[in-house]
Design a protein around this motif. Structure first.
Motif, short mmCIF file in Angstrom:
data_model
loop_
_atom_site.label_atom_id
_atom_site.label_comp_id
_atom_site.label_asym_id
_atom_site.label_seq_id
_atom_site.Cartn_x
_atom_site.Cartn_y
_atom_site.Cartn_z
N PRO A 1 0.79 -1.24 0.00
CA PRO A 1 0.00 0.00 0.00
C PRO A 1 0.82 1.29 0.00
CG PRO A 1 -0.95 -1.56 1.53
CD PRO A 1 0.35 -2.15 1.07
N VAL A 2 2.00 1.30 0.62
CA VAL A 2 2.80 2.54 0.63
C VAL A 2 3.32 2.87 -0.77
CG1 VAL A 2 3.44 2.35 3.07
CG2 VAL A 2 5.01 1.47 1.32
N ILE A 3 3.49 1.84 -1.59
CA ILE A 3 3.91 2.03 -2.98
C ILE A 3 2.69 2.43 -3.81
CG2 ILE A 3 4.86 0.90 -5.04
CD1 ILE A 3 6.96 1.41 -2.83
N GLU A 4 1.60 1.71 -3.63
CA GLU A 4 0.36 2.00 -4.37
C GLU A 4 -0.10 3.44 -4.16
OE1 GLU A 4 -1.70 -2.46 -4.26
OE2 GLU A 4 -2.22 -0.99 -2.71
N LYS A 5 0.03 3.95 -2.95
CA LYS A 5 -0.45 5.31 -2.62
C LYS A 5 0.58 6.39 -2.95
CE LYS A 5 -4.23 3.93 -0.42
NZ LYS A 5 -5.54 4.08 -1.01
N GLY A 6 1.82 6.01 -3.29
CA GLY A 6 2.85 6.99 -3.60
C GLY A 6 3.56 7.55 -2.39
N GLU A 7 3.27 7.01 -1.21
CA GLU A 7 3.96 7.43 0.02
C GLU A 7 5.46 7.13 -0.09
OE1 GLU A 7 4.58 8.78 3.98
OE2 GLU A 7 2.70 8.92 2.88
N MET A 8 5.78 6.01 -0.75
CA MET A 8 7.16 5.61 -0.93
C MET A 8 7.37 5.14 -2.37
SD MET A 8 8.05 3.51 2.54
CE MET A 8 7.28 3.98 4.09
#
Length: 155
Positions: A120-127
């Motif tokens: 999810p952190v990749i999917e959301k662009g957080e990381m």
């Protein structure tokens, strides 16, 4: 006197050297374990090291951020149980934006990219993720198993 002692010691060593040379060194090699861990003849194997960095889209504080990180930890747990993720952890306040590290027990970067894309952190662009092929000790595969023996409190 010293020279005589040295010569006697050297003579004894030379006399014993054929017997020493005939003894094979004990390596402790465990062929079954090496096979289970995917080790080559050097006890090594391929991994993919992934550096997680701050991405372009910071998810604001609140329920959405909490849910994203809950999903991040659940995803890491799933990948670890599948035997793909062997090491993961955060960096401490890195000024270059390095947030975390994954080490995957996979043969190539493309497979690691597919696994990281489920986070999810990749999917959301957080990381965002940076990938590196890495060759290291196959013993790393045992870290999740060993960690459960060290952990006294569930995450």
């Amino acid at each position: 006197m010293k020279r005589t002692i040295l010569m006697v010691a050297m003579s004894a060593l030379l006399a014993a050297s054929p017997a020493i040379a005939q003894q094979a060194p004990a390596t402790g090699h465990d062929a079954a374990l090496a096979k289970r861990l995917g080790a080559d003849e050097h006890g090594m194997r391929k991994f993919v090291l992934v550096v997680l960095k701050t991405g372009p889209t910071r998810v604001p504080e609140g329920d959405a951020r909490k849910a994203m990180f809950a999903g991040h930890f659940a995803n890491m747990e799933r990948l670890s149980k599948e035997g793909k993720l062997v090491v993961a952890g955060p960096f401490s306040n890195d000024p270059a934006g390095w947030r975390g590290l994954f080490v995957f027990a996979v043969d190539d970067i493309e497979e690691a990219k597919k696994l990281v894309a489920t986070d999810p952190v990749i999917e959301k662009g957080e990381m965002v993720a940076e990938y590196h092929a890495w060759y290291s000790s196959a013993a790393l595969v045992m870290i999740p198993e060993l960690h459960t023996k060290l952990e006294s409190k569930a995450p």
